[in-house]
Design a protein around this motif. Structure first.
Motif, short mmCIF file in Angstrom:
data_model
loop_
_atom_site.label_atom_id
_atom_site.label_comp_id
_atom_site.label_asym_id
_atom_site.label_seq_id
_atom_site.Cartn_x
_atom_site.Cartn_y
_atom_site.Cartn_z
N SER A 160 0.67 -1.19 -0.20
CA SER A 160 0.43 0.30 -0.03
C SER A 160 1.02 0.85 -0.01
CB SER A 160 -0.61 0.21 1.80
OG SER A 160 -1.73 2.10 1.35
N ALA A 163 1.64 1.41 -3.72
CA ALA A 163 1.29 2.28 -4.55
C ALA A 163 0.84 3.74 -4.04
CB ALA A 163 0.24 1.50 -3.76
N GLU A 164 0.97 4.23 -3.25
CA GLU A 164 1.17 5.61 -2.79
C GLU A 164 1.81 5.91 -3.12
OE1 GLU A 164 -1.19 8.82 -1.20
OE2 GLU A 164 -1.39 6.55 -1.15
N ILE A 166 3.73 5.38 -5.55
CA ILE A 166 3.28 5.85 -7.23
C ILE A 166 2.08 6.85 -7.71
CG2 ILE A 166 2.24 4.53 -9.39
CD1 ILE A 166 3.36 2.59 -8.31
N VAL A 167 0.98 6.72 -6.88
CA VAL A 167 0.15 8.28 -7.54
C VAL A 167 0.79 9.60 -6.72
CG1 VAL A 167 -1.92 9.00 -6.14
CG2 VAL A 167 -2.07 6.64 -6.19
N SER A 168 1.57 9.54 -5.95
CA SER A 168 2.14 11.00 -5.60
C SER A 168 3.16 10.81 -6.96
CB SER A 168 2.62 10.89 -4.30
OG SER A 168 2.32 10.44 -2.72
N GLU A 169 3.45 10.45 -6.73
CA GLU A 169 4.35 11.13 -8.27
C GLU A 169 3.82 11.27 -9.39
OE1 GLU A 169 6.53 7.37 -9.35
OE2 GLU A 169 8.75 7.50 -6.94
N ALA A 170 2.92 10.46 -9.14
CA ALA A 170 1.68 10.93 -10.75
C ALA A 170 0.87 11.89 -10.30
CB ALA A 170 0.45 10.13 -10.83
N ASP A 171 0.71 12.97 -8.75
CA ASP A 171 -0.21 13.66 -8.83
C ASP A 171 0.98 15.20 -8.92
OD1 ASP A 171 -1.92 12.67 -8.22
OD2 ASP A 171 -1.55 12.67 -5.73
N GLN A 174 1.40 15.00 -12.63
CA GLN A 174 0.40 16.49 -13.08
C GLN A 174 0.03 18.27 -12.60
OE1 GLN A 174 -3.57 14.80 -12.26
NE2 GLN A 174 -4.76 15.90 -13.56
#
Length: 391
Positions: A160, A163-164, A166-171, A174
């Motif tokens: 988890s 995965a968090e 990866i989400v933060s890198e995408a944010d 963006q």
């Protein structure tokens, strides 16, 4: 006795004189008759101008009304919402691809980037802690000092946390992309219009005003025009595919245009597209040509006269239009035979070329036709031919 002799001689002389007078009168009468005798009427042959038929390569052109458009026409829009801070170009100037044009207030989007960076750092820290916890639990589990549940929870926390991250890198990505949109750059090289939005205006998709300027790339322009279905059929009869470059022919179709002052543009264009279907409303199909415009003399949006090379007739026979007579039965010319007798010859005509017309059938090379004096003639008339200067 002597008297009688004298009288006899006088009578003889008188008769001689009378004979001479009669002979002279007869001779004079004969001369006068010869001079003034009625002569048979001499037929006057009509004089006509003739021209020998020759063959030559003939270029067949079509003329149409076209409209010039830019090779590329791009609208520059604001992709994020904000107040327009700067305009860093000169209106109407030539700009290059990637050049910055406008700056939108970036402060809010910089804050989003910083927040995304902080979230990413937090996620990475949690991922490292979860990794350390998992590394501690596994040896304990193998020694039966930790339960299966403890191991499962540690593995789930580790996955988890990753995965968090990866989400933060995408944010963050963006947020950085959105921040980059505050620097509005040119997508192409070309000439830019005047600005549409003033400095200080709230712009953006949600603000209702996203268009900032337009850019036109016109080093090469496109010329749109329409041709008739009849033009298409005629080209097919000659195995000419409009819009297709054919390497088997000695020539290829090209386009020239006329400028507003009536002069011909010095560059030629190439027909590169023809619509495969006819518009049923107009009976025409769209054709496009590309033409170089290095000096930017051609302005997108202007109308112009387009001249297209449709065909080249090799060894074609042409005759002057003035030598042809058109009647219900068709078109004909007068051919002068070697014995100076004219023959009424019906011909099949093709396209007009200036003051001449192409003859498809009916005439042969080196025959002579009448070009002036047609009103005097009928089939079988004998004429007095006079050669005219060749065209």
């Amino acid at each position: 006795m002597r008297y009688l002799q004298i009288l006899g001689r006088k009578i003889i002389r008188y008769r001689l004189r009378l004979t001479v007078i009669v002979l002279a009168a007869a001779l004079l009468s004969a001369i006068l008759y010869y001079i003034f005798r009625p002569r048979p009427a001499v037929e006057e042959l009509p004089t006509v101008m003739t021209e020998a038929i020759a063959t030559d390569h003939v270029d067949i052109y079509g003329e149409y009304v076209g409209r010039i458009r830019a090779q590329q026409f791009v609208e520059v829009h604001a992709r994020v919402e904000g107040y327009l801070e700067k305009m860093v170009f000169k209106e109407g100037a030539y700009i290059t691809k990637g050049q910055t044009l406008f700056v939108i207030d970036p402060r809010l989007y910089k804050a989003h980037v910083e927040k995304a960076k902080a979230q990413l750092n937090k996620a990475r820290a949690q991922a490292k802690k979860a990794e350390r916890d998992l590394l501690r639990i596994r040896p304990l589990y193998e020694q039966n000092a930790a339960s299966q549940l403890d191991l499962d929870n540690a593995e789930a926390a580790y996955e988890s946390a990753n995965a968090e991250v990866i989400v933060s890198e995408a944010d963050l990505t963006q947020a950085e992309i959105t921040l980059g949109y505050t620097q509005v750059s040119s997508p192409i090289s070309g000439y830019i219009s005047e600005r549409v939005a003033d400095i200080g205006t709230l712009v953006g998709p949600s603000a209702g005003k996203s268009l900032l300027a337009t850019i036109v790339k016109s080093d090469t322009v496109r010329i749109d025009f329409s041709m008739t279905a009849l033009d298409y059929l005629r080209s097919k009869e000659r195995n000419v595919n409009i819009g297709v470059q054919d390497s088997t022919r000695k020539w290829n179709s090209y386009v020239t245009i006329t400028l507003a002052d009536g002069t011909e543009y010095p560059y030629r264009g190439v027909v590169d597209f023809a619509d495969p279907q006819v518009d049923p409303k107009t009976g025409t199909f769209s054709v496009r040509a590309e033409m170089a415009n290095p000096e930017h003399r051609l302005l997108p949006g202007e109308f112009t006269k387009v001249k297209v090379l449709l065909d080249v007739r090799e060894d074609a026979i042409t005759v002057p239009l003035k030598s042809m007579v058109i009647e219900k039965g068709g078109a004909y010319v007068y051919v002068v035979r070697p014995d100076s007798v004219v023959e009424k010859r019906y011909i099949e005509t093709g396209p007009e070329i200036g003051k001449s017309i192409v003859v498809e059938r009916g005439l042969a090379k080196d025959e002579r036709i009448v070009v002036e004096g047609l009103h005097k003639l009928s089939h079988g008339s004998k004429v007095k031919p006079v050669k005219s200067e060749q065209r």
